[in-house]
Write a protein that holds these residues in place. Structure first.
Motif, PDB file in Angstrom:
ATOM      1  N   GLY A 278       0.795  -1.227   0.000  1.00  0.00           N
ATOM      2  CA  GLY A 278       0.000   0.000   0.000  1.00  0.00           C
ATOM      3  C   GLY A 278       0.823   1.270   0.000  1.00  0.00           C
ATOM      4  O   GLY A 278       0.286   2.365   0.203  1.00  0.00           O
ATOM      5  N   LYS A 279       2.114   1.158  -0.253  1.00  0.00           N
ATOM      6  CA  LYS A 279       3.017   2.325  -0.230  1.00  0.00           C
ATOM      7  C   LYS A 279       3.621   2.610  -1.601  1.00  0.00           C
ATOM      8  O   LYS A 279       4.529   3.424  -1.708  1.00  0.00           O
ATOM      9  CB  LYS A 279       4.151   2.086   0.777  1.00  0.00           C
ATOM     10  CG  LYS A 279       3.686   1.897   2.200  1.00  0.00           C
ATOM     11  CD  LYS A 279       4.864   1.627   3.125  1.00  0.00           C
ATOM     12  CE  LYS A 279       4.393   1.463   4.565  1.00  0.00           C
ATOM     13  NZ  LYS A 279       5.518   1.185   5.475  1.00  0.00           N
ATOM     14  N   GLY A 280       3.174   1.898  -2.625  1.00  0.00           N
ATOM     15  CA  GLY A 280       3.728   2.101  -3.960  1.00  0.00           C
ATOM     16  C   GLY A 280       5.006   1.327  -4.218  1.00  0.00           C
ATOM     17  O   GLY A 280       5.639   1.484  -5.259  1.00  0.00           O
ATOM     18  N   VAL A 281       5.395   0.488  -3.269  1.00  0.00           N
ATOM     19  CA  VAL A 281       6.650  -0.269  -3.389  1.00  0.00           C
ATOM     20  C   VAL A 281       6.572  -1.256  -4.556  1.00  0.00           C
ATOM     21  O   VAL A 281       7.516  -1.386  -5.332  1.00  0.00           O
ATOM     22  CB  VAL A 281       6.968  -1.020  -2.078  1.00  0.00           C
ATOM     23  CG1 VAL A 281       8.209  -1.883  -2.227  1.00  0.00           C
ATOM     24  CG2 VAL A 281       7.150  -0.043  -0.937  1.00  0.00           C
ATOM     25  N   GLY A 282       5.451  -1.950  -4.682  1.00  0.00           N
ATOM     26  CA  GLY A 282       5.297  -2.924  -5.762  1.00  0.00           C
ATOM     27  C   GLY A 282       5.407  -2.272  -7.118  1.00  0.00           C
ATOM     28  O   GLY A 282       6.073  -2.790  -8.019  1.00  0.00           O
ATOM     29  N   HIS A 283       4.777  -1.113  -7.276  1.00  0.00           N
ATOM     30  CA  HIS A 283       4.830  -0.388  -8.552  1.00  0.00           C
ATOM     31  C   HIS A 283       6.252   0.047  -8.858  1.00  0.00           C
ATOM     32  O   HIS A 283       6.733  -0.106  -9.989  1.00  0.00           O
ATOM     33  CB  HIS A 283       3.882   0.810  -8.497  1.00  0.00           C
ATOM     34  CG  HIS A 283       3.559   1.357  -9.830  1.00  0.00           C
ATOM     35  ND1 HIS A 283       4.260   2.388 -10.390  1.00  0.00           N
ATOM     36  CD2 HIS A 283       2.615   0.987 -10.741  1.00  0.00           C
ATOM     37  CE1 HIS A 283       3.768   2.649 -11.585  1.00  0.00           C
ATOM     38  NE2 HIS A 283       2.764   1.811 -11.824  1.00  0.00           N
TER      39      HIS A 283
ATOM     40  N   TYR B  57      -0.035  -5.992 -11.985  1.00  0.00           N
ATOM     41  CA  TYR B  57       0.540  -6.472 -13.246  1.00  0.00           C
ATOM     42  C   TYR B  57      -0.245  -5.944 -14.440  1.00  0.00           C
ATOM     43  O   TYR B  57       0.330  -5.500 -15.436  1.00  0.00           O
ATOM     44  CB  TYR B  57       0.584  -8.003 -13.278  1.00  0.00           C
ATOM     45  CG  TYR B  57       1.387  -8.630 -12.171  1.00  0.00           C
ATOM     46  CD1 TYR B  57       2.552  -8.051 -11.680  1.00  0.00           C
ATOM     47  CD2 TYR B  57       0.975  -9.820 -11.589  1.00  0.00           C
ATOM     48  CE1 TYR B  57       3.281  -8.629 -10.657  1.00  0.00           C
ATOM     49  CE2 TYR B  57       1.705 -10.424 -10.568  1.00  0.00           C
ATOM     50  CZ  TYR B  57       2.848  -9.814 -10.102  1.00  0.00           C
ATOM     51  OH  TYR B  57       3.570 -10.402  -9.099  1.00  0.00           O
ATOM     52  N   LYS B  58      -1.557  -5.973 -14.346  1.00  0.00           N
ATOM     53  CA  LYS B  58      -2.396  -5.453 -15.440  1.00  0.00           C
ATOM     54  C   LYS B  58      -2.192  -3.956 -15.609  1.00  0.00           C
ATOM     55  O   LYS B  58      -2.147  -3.449 -16.734  1.00  0.00           O
ATOM     56  CB  LYS B  58      -3.869  -5.772 -15.185  1.00  0.00           C
ATOM     57  CG  LYS B  58      -4.195  -7.235 -15.384  1.00  0.00           C
ATOM     58  CD  LYS B  58      -5.658  -7.529 -15.093  1.00  0.00           C
ATOM     59  CE  LYS B  58      -5.931  -9.025 -15.243  1.00  0.00           C
ATOM     60  NZ  LYS B  58      -7.312  -9.369 -14.928  1.00  0.00           N
ATOM     61  N   LYS B  59      -2.065  -3.245 -14.505  1.00  0.00           N
ATOM     62  CA  LYS B  59      -1.881  -1.789 -14.543  1.00  0.00           C
ATOM     63  C   LYS B  59      -0.620  -1.401 -15.312  1.00  0.00           C
ATOM     64  O   LYS B  59      -0.593  -0.371 -15.984  1.00  0.00           O
ATOM     65  CB  LYS B  59      -1.821  -1.246 -13.112  1.00  0.00           C
ATOM     66  CG  LYS B  59      -1.798   0.256 -13.016  1.00  0.00           C
ATOM     67  CD  LYS B  59      -1.856   0.693 -11.558  1.00  0.00           C
ATOM     68  CE  LYS B  59      -1.866   2.196 -11.449  1.00  0.00           C
ATOM     69  NZ  LYS B  59      -1.975   2.629 -10.053  1.00  0.00           N
ATOM     70  N   VAL B  60       0.436  -2.219 -15.210  1.00  0.00           N
ATOM     71  CA  VAL B  60       1.685  -1.897 -15.916  1.00  0.00           C
ATOM     72  C   VAL B  60       1.772  -2.571 -17.289  1.00  0.00           C
ATOM     73  O   VAL B  60       2.813  -2.514 -17.928  1.00  0.00           O
ATOM     74  CB  VAL B  60       2.941  -2.213 -15.062  1.00  0.00           C
ATOM     75  CG1 VAL B  60       2.959  -1.376 -13.808  1.00  0.00           C
ATOM     76  CG2 VAL B  60       3.059  -3.688 -14.747  1.00  0.00           C
TER      77      VAL B  60
ATOM     78  N   ILE C 171       1.955 -12.027 -19.498  1.00  0.00           N
ATOM     79  CA  ILE C 171       3.100 -11.597 -20.304  1.00  0.00           C
ATOM     80  C   ILE C 171       2.954 -10.123 -20.658  1.00  0.00           C
ATOM     81  O   ILE C 171       1.836  -9.591 -20.706  1.00  0.00           O
ATOM     82  CB  ILE C 171       3.245 -12.472 -21.571  1.00  0.00           C
ATOM     83  CG1 ILE C 171       4.656 -12.350 -22.145  1.00  0.00           C
ATOM     84  CG2 ILE C 171       2.147 -12.170 -22.594  1.00  0.00           C
ATOM     85  CD1 ILE C 171       5.087 -13.538 -22.949  1.00  0.00           C
ATOM     86  N   LYS C 172       4.080  -9.493 -20.915  1.00  0.00           N
ATOM     87  CA  LYS C 172       4.098  -8.079 -21.305  1.00  0.00           C
ATOM     88  C   LYS C 172       5.149  -7.876 -22.388  1.00  0.00           C
ATOM     89  O   LYS C 172       6.262  -8.377 -22.260  1.00  0.00           O
ATOM     90  CB  LYS C 172       4.435  -7.203 -20.094  1.00  0.00           C
ATOM     91  CG  LYS C 172       4.595  -5.717 -20.428  1.00  0.00           C
ATOM     92  CD  LYS C 172       4.936  -4.919 -19.196  1.00  0.00           C
ATOM     93  CE  LYS C 172       5.300  -3.481 -19.497  1.00  0.00           C
ATOM     94  NZ  LYS C 172       4.350  -2.742 -20.292  1.00  0.00           N
TER      95      LYS C 172
END
Length: 162
Positions: A95-100, A133-136, A158-159
């Motif tokens: 919830g801190k943007g770390v994953g993004h 994952y979908k967001k990116v 996949i991306k």
């Protein structure tokens, strides 16, 4: 992100990051067999990623490792396809943007290494991760690619990195 920093893994991080990953997998109810939980590389992450076109990053907050994520070639896959691997975070990191931030760092690394596609495996019920994952730009696949040994993972994405 303040006191949170992301850096390349060091040998001294092996034991802690292995425990973080196993703790998150257990928290999420992921099977111990056929997933990253049983990977032999989990106890020696520094060595596993100390190769060309590989990198693993850890997230630190106040000197404590709270998560990580990495890129490596997709095992028995196309040479232009990498895999986003072992991206897990303790609850304190969420919830801190770390994953993004982590996923963007990993994808930037992948592009610099000449990969044109990035693959990942996850669980269908890991909704927050799949949303990220979908967001990116990851899209869902009908089945697995390569041979990761993670036969218990039932969601594949996949991306294109172009």
């Amino acid at each position: 992100m303040g006191a949170i920093k992301i850096r390349t893994i060091k040998r001294k991080d092996n034991e802690v990051i292995a425990q973080v990953i196993r703790d998150v997998l257990l928290e999420m109810g992921v099977p111990k067999i056929g997933t990253a939980y049983e990977d032999t590389s989990l106890d020696m992450m520094f060595e596993a990623y100390d190769h060309p076109r590989h990198s693993y990053f850890v997230v630190e907050e106040k000197g404590e490792i709270i998560g990580g994520g990495g890129i490596a070639p997709l095992e028995n896959g196309d040479t232009d396809t990498c895999e986003l691997q072992k991206m897990y975070f303790l609850p304190v990191a969420r919830g801190k943007g770390v994953g993004h931030e982590m996923i963007n760092l990993c994808l930037d690394f992948a592009k610099k290494q000449g990969y044109s596609k990035c693959y990942l495996e996850t669980m269908p019920y890991m909704k927050a991760a799949r949303k990220l994952y979908k967001k990116v730009g990851f899209t869902e696949l009908e089945g697995p690619r390569g041979d990761t040994g993670h036969y218990s993972c039932q969601a594949w994405m996949i991306k294109d990195l172009d």
